[in-house]
Write a protein that holds these residues in place. Structure first.
Motif, PDB file in Angstrom:
ATOM      1  N   TYR A 190      -4.410   0.884  -4.084  1.00  0.00           N
ATOM      2  CA  TYR A 190      -4.057  -0.478  -4.465  1.00  0.00           C
ATOM      3  C   TYR A 190      -3.914  -1.389  -3.247  1.00  0.00           C
ATOM      4  O   TYR A 190      -4.244  -2.570  -3.310  1.00  0.00           O
ATOM      5  CB  TYR A 190      -2.773  -0.505  -5.284  1.00  0.00           C
ATOM      6  CG  TYR A 190      -2.495  -1.893  -5.808  1.00  0.00           C
ATOM      7  CD1 TYR A 190      -3.218  -2.400  -6.879  1.00  0.00           C
ATOM      8  CD2 TYR A 190      -1.553  -2.702  -5.200  1.00  0.00           C
ATOM      9  CE1 TYR A 190      -3.001  -3.676  -7.343  1.00  0.00           C
ATOM     10  CE2 TYR A 190      -1.329  -3.986  -5.661  1.00  0.00           C
ATOM     11  CZ  TYR A 190      -2.048  -4.476  -6.734  1.00  0.00           C
ATOM     12  OH  TYR A 190      -1.833  -5.748  -7.171  1.00  0.00           O
TER      13      TYR A 190
ATOM     14  N   HIS B  41      -0.861   4.134  -3.970  1.00  0.00           N
ATOM     15  CA  HIS B  41      -0.500   2.970  -3.160  1.00  0.00           C
ATOM     16  C   HIS B  41      -1.623   2.617  -2.192  1.00  0.00           C
ATOM     17  O   HIS B  41      -1.959   1.447  -2.010  1.00  0.00           O
ATOM     18  CB  HIS B  41       0.797   3.232  -2.404  1.00  0.00           C
ATOM     19  CG  HIS B  41       1.279   2.042  -1.646  1.00  0.00           C
ATOM     20  ND1 HIS B  41       1.791   0.931  -2.270  1.00  0.00           N
ATOM     21  CD2 HIS B  41       1.301   1.792  -0.317  1.00  0.00           C
ATOM     22  CE1 HIS B  41       2.118   0.030  -1.351  1.00  0.00           C
ATOM     23  NE2 HIS B  41       1.832   0.532  -0.164  1.00  0.00           N
TER      24      HIS B  41
ATOM     25  N   VAL C 182      -2.278   3.787 -10.905  1.00  0.00           N
ATOM     26  CA  VAL C 182      -3.039   2.625 -10.444  1.00  0.00           C
ATOM     27  C   VAL C 182      -3.186   1.611 -11.569  1.00  0.00           C
ATOM     28  O   VAL C 182      -3.060   0.412 -11.361  1.00  0.00           O
ATOM     29  CB  VAL C 182      -4.409   3.047  -9.872  1.00  0.00           C
ATOM     30  CG1 VAL C 182      -5.266   1.830  -9.566  1.00  0.00           C
ATOM     31  CG2 VAL C 182      -4.214   3.886  -8.614  1.00  0.00           C
TER      32      VAL C 182
ATOM     33  N   ARG D 144     -11.041  -1.284  -4.997  1.00  0.00           N
ATOM     34  CA  ARG D 144     -10.082  -0.445  -5.736  1.00  0.00           C
ATOM     35  C   ARG D 144     -10.749   0.436  -6.779  1.00  0.00           C
ATOM     36  O   ARG D 144     -10.469   1.628  -6.846  1.00  0.00           O
ATOM     37  CB  ARG D 144      -9.020  -1.308  -6.401  1.00  0.00           C
ATOM     38  CG  ARG D 144      -8.038  -1.864  -5.432  1.00  0.00           C
ATOM     39  CD  ARG D 144      -6.987  -2.701  -6.097  1.00  0.00           C
ATOM     40  NE  ARG D 144      -6.276  -3.437  -5.053  1.00  0.00           N
ATOM     41  CZ  ARG D 144      -5.788  -4.636  -5.216  1.00  0.00           C
ATOM     42  NH1 ARG D 144      -5.879  -5.247  -6.374  1.00  0.00           N
ATOM     43  NH2 ARG D 144      -5.174  -5.231  -4.222  1.00  0.00           N
TER      44      ARG D 144
ATOM     45  N   CYS E  96      -0.086  -0.343 -10.456  1.00  0.00           N
ATOM     46  CA  CYS E  96      -0.844  -0.889  -9.329  1.00  0.00           C
ATOM     47  C   CYS E  96      -0.361  -0.314  -8.011  1.00  0.00           C
ATOM     48  O   CYS E  96      -0.355  -0.979  -6.991  1.00  0.00           O
ATOM     49  CB  CYS E  96      -0.781  -2.402  -9.320  1.00  0.00           C
ATOM     50  SG  CYS E  96      -1.409  -3.119 -10.846  1.00  0.00           S
ATOM     51  N   GLY E  97       0.093   0.922  -8.018  1.00  0.00           N
ATOM     52  CA  GLY E  97       0.514   1.574  -6.794  1.00  0.00           C
ATOM     53  C   GLY E  97       1.885   1.161  -6.292  1.00  0.00           C
ATOM     54  O   GLY E  97       2.306   1.589  -5.243  1.00  0.00           O
ATOM     55  N   THR E  98       2.621   0.335  -7.037  1.00  0.00           N
ATOM     56  CA  THR E  98       3.891  -0.167  -6.527  1.00  0.00           C
ATOM     57  C   THR E  98       5.003   0.863  -6.546  1.00  0.00           C
ATOM     58  O   THR E  98       6.025   0.655  -5.913  1.00  0.00           O
ATOM     59  CB  THR E  98       4.346  -1.407  -7.325  1.00  0.00           C
ATOM     60  OG1 THR E  98       4.424  -1.073  -8.705  1.00  0.00           O
ATOM     61  CG2 THR E  98       3.401  -2.560  -7.104  1.00  0.00           C
TER      62      THR E  98
ATOM     63  N   ALA F  56      -9.188  -5.587  -2.859  1.00  0.00           N
ATOM     64  CA  ALA F  56      -9.267  -5.589  -4.324  1.00  0.00           C
ATOM     65  C   ALA F  56     -10.647  -5.181  -4.819  1.00  0.00           C
ATOM     66  O   ALA F  56     -10.770  -4.451  -5.802  1.00  0.00           O
ATOM     67  CB  ALA F  56      -8.884  -6.957  -4.869  1.00  0.00           C
TER      68      ALA F  56
END
Length: 118
Positions: free
Chosen positions: A75, A72, A109, A82, A113-115, A79
């Motif tokens: 991400y 997280h 990642v 990253r 995307c780290g969500t 940008a």
């Protein structure tokens, strides 16, 4: 068993923090030896310093989800940073003997995307 896992995650986090401190120090040494991590030159000292918390929102890191938090944090950063932050962290995890954690981080990642973190 739970304490062993918690201690292992704490050790992983401590090792990453130590590596980030080492890299920041090496970046600021004029005519000094370069860092062992070949990706250090691609990461700014600010980026490395922010990685010392391994928390995107500045809250305390709970050791139970270190890799999710790191994903997280990577991400949530700029940008354009990253890829270099991910490369630096994956390389360090592999160097430290955490190949499974490195693969898990790269997958998080890349696919989420780290969500999934936090």
């Amino acid at each position: 068993m739970f304490n062993r896992r918690k201690n292992a995650k704490a050790a992983l986090l401590a090792s990453l923090r130590e590596a980030a401190l080492r890299a920041v120090w090496r970046l600021h040494q004029e005519n000094g030896p370069g860092d062992v991590n070949p990706h250090t030159t691609e990461v700014t000292a600010y980026s490395l310093a922010s990685m010392l918390t391994f928390s995107a929102d500045g809250s305390p890191v709970h050791v139970g989800d270190v890799i999710d938090r790191v994903a997280h944090m990577i991400y949530a950063g700029k940008a354009e940073n990253r890829d270099s932050r991910l490369a630096w962290t994956v390389w360090e995890l592999e160097r430290l003997g955490y190949a499974d954690a490195a693969a898990h981080l790269a997958e998080l990642v890349r696919t989420h995307c780290g969500t999934r973190a936090v």
